[in-house]
Design an enzyme around this catalytic site. Structure first.
Site, PDB file in Angstrom:
ATOM      1  N   ASN A 234       1.744   3.051  -2.436  1.00 16.44           N
ATOM      2  CA  ASN A 234       1.052   3.891  -3.600  1.00 16.44           C
ATOM      3  C   ASN A 234      -0.303   4.549  -3.034  1.00 16.44           C
ATOM      4  OD1 ASN A 234       2.673   4.490  -5.895  1.00 16.44           O
ATOM      5  ND2 ASN A 234       2.570   2.319  -6.172  1.00 16.44           N
TER       6      ASN A 234
ATOM      7  N   MET B 187      -3.362  -6.644  -7.998  1.00 15.91           N
ATOM      8  CA  MET B 187      -2.819  -7.702  -8.732  1.00 15.91           C
ATOM      9  C   MET B 187      -3.718  -8.871  -9.209  1.00 15.91           C
ATOM     10  SD  MET B 187       0.298  -6.842  -8.546  1.00 15.91           S
ATOM     11  CE  MET B 187       1.133  -8.067  -9.450  1.00 15.91           C
ATOM     12  N   ARG B 188      -4.649  -8.203 -10.073  1.00 13.47           N
ATOM     13  CA  ARG B 188      -5.859  -9.026 -10.462  1.00 13.47           C
ATOM     14  C   ARG B 188      -6.238  -8.481 -11.947  1.00 13.47           C
ATOM     15  NH1 ARG B 188      -5.754 -13.847  -8.747  1.00 13.47           N
ATOM     16  NH2 ARG B 188      -7.608 -13.959  -9.802  1.00 13.47           N
TER      17      ARG B 188
ATOM     18  N   GLY C  26       0.842  -1.247   0.051  1.00 11.32           N
ATOM     19  CA  GLY C  26       0.105  -0.174   0.012  1.00 11.32           C
ATOM     20  C   GLY C  26       0.753   1.248  -0.179  1.00 11.32           C
TER      21      GLY C  26
ATOM     22  N   ASN D  83      -4.335   2.661 -13.475  1.00 14.36           N
ATOM     23  CA  ASN D  83      -3.235   1.830 -13.082  1.00 14.36           C
ATOM     24  C   ASN D  83      -1.868   2.332 -13.195  1.00 14.36           C
ATOM     25  OD1 ASN D  83      -2.649  -0.775 -12.111  1.00 14.36           O
ATOM     26  ND2 ASN D  83      -1.604  -1.155 -14.341  1.00 14.36           N
TER      27      ASN D  83
ATOM     28  N   HIS E 262       1.983   1.005 -13.388  1.00 20.50           N
ATOM     29  CA  HIS E 262       2.731  -0.281 -13.657  1.00 20.50           C
ATOM     30  C   HIS E 262       4.268   0.117 -13.691  1.00 20.50           C
ATOM     31  CE1 HIS E 262       3.437  -3.958 -15.635  1.00 20.50           C
ATOM     32  NE2 HIS E 262       4.349  -3.469 -16.588  1.00 20.50           N
TER      33      HIS E 262
END
Length: 209
Positions: free
Chosen positions: A31, A107-108, A29, A124, A126
């Site tokens: 971010n 992570m899905r 967590g 998102n 990355h």
């Protein structure tokens, strides 16, 4: 696309649209905390309405408690189909009156169920300079490929993994003495800088917000 350095500051709060965020995370967590801190510092005109996490042991829950943000565990292991999981997520986001969704280490893989309910409003982050090194283990992919520069990307989410419109990127050189751990740590620093900025850009550039 914006390529930024650590010295770039966020826009003045008064020029930003206010937005209600839902954050989805699976791990530590950091971010999440970067976004919460940017809001507290009045660098991002937003409110985190809810944290959704899918791993019962995720440390992000304690970070949400620290910031007094409601958290909801939606364990993906309890759902046979991705669509059913995403419908539960949608229901929860709507319950908390969320306008934009931030996947901060989620992570899905998401489905149309989630995308169709928040069209062009899911962000998102990355850990690579997309379109290079998509998918899992992106930092390791870049490290093993012996590229000289990697980084992180904030992008809109679509059905193809790590392929949505790029909002902002930050470059991170791979040093000769780097390990996976040191490289990951330096990429994280940049993630924490650009994620709040990218949220602000996306929200303020959306005509219908």
């Amino acid at each position: 696309m914006s390529l930024v350095s650590p010295v770039i500051s966020l826009p003045d709060e008064l020029s930003q649209k206010s937005v209600k965020l839902g954050i989805m995370a699976s791990g530590s967590g950091t971010n999440f905390e970067a976004v919460a801190q940017a809001i507290a510092d009045k660098q991002l005109n937003a409110e985190i309405k809810v944290l959704i996490y899918n791993n019962p042991q995720a440390k992000v829950k304690s970070r949400a408690e620290k910031w007094q943000v409601p958290s909801v565990l939606i364990n993906h292991r309890e759902y046979r189909q991705r669509e059913a999981l995403d419908q539960k997520i949608v229901n929860t986001l709507q319950e908390y009156d969320v306008q934009w969704v931030v996947m901060a280490g989620w992570m899905r893989i998401v489905t149309k169920v989630l995308l169709d309910n928040f069209p062009d409003r899911i962000i998102n982050i990355h850990p690579s300079l997309l379109p290079s090194f998509k998918g899992i283990n992106a930092i390791e992919q870049a490290f093993r490929a012996q590229v000289k520069i990697t980084g992180c990307t904030v992008h809109l989410v679509n059905l193809e993994v790590d392929s949505g419109q790029i909002i902002m990127q930050a470059a991170v050189p791979i040093l000769s003495d780097d390990t996976l751990e040191t490289l990951h740590a330096r990429i994280q620093v940049q993630e924490h800088l650009i994620l709040p900025q990218a949220i602000s850009l996306a929200v303020n550039n959306c005509p219908d917000n």
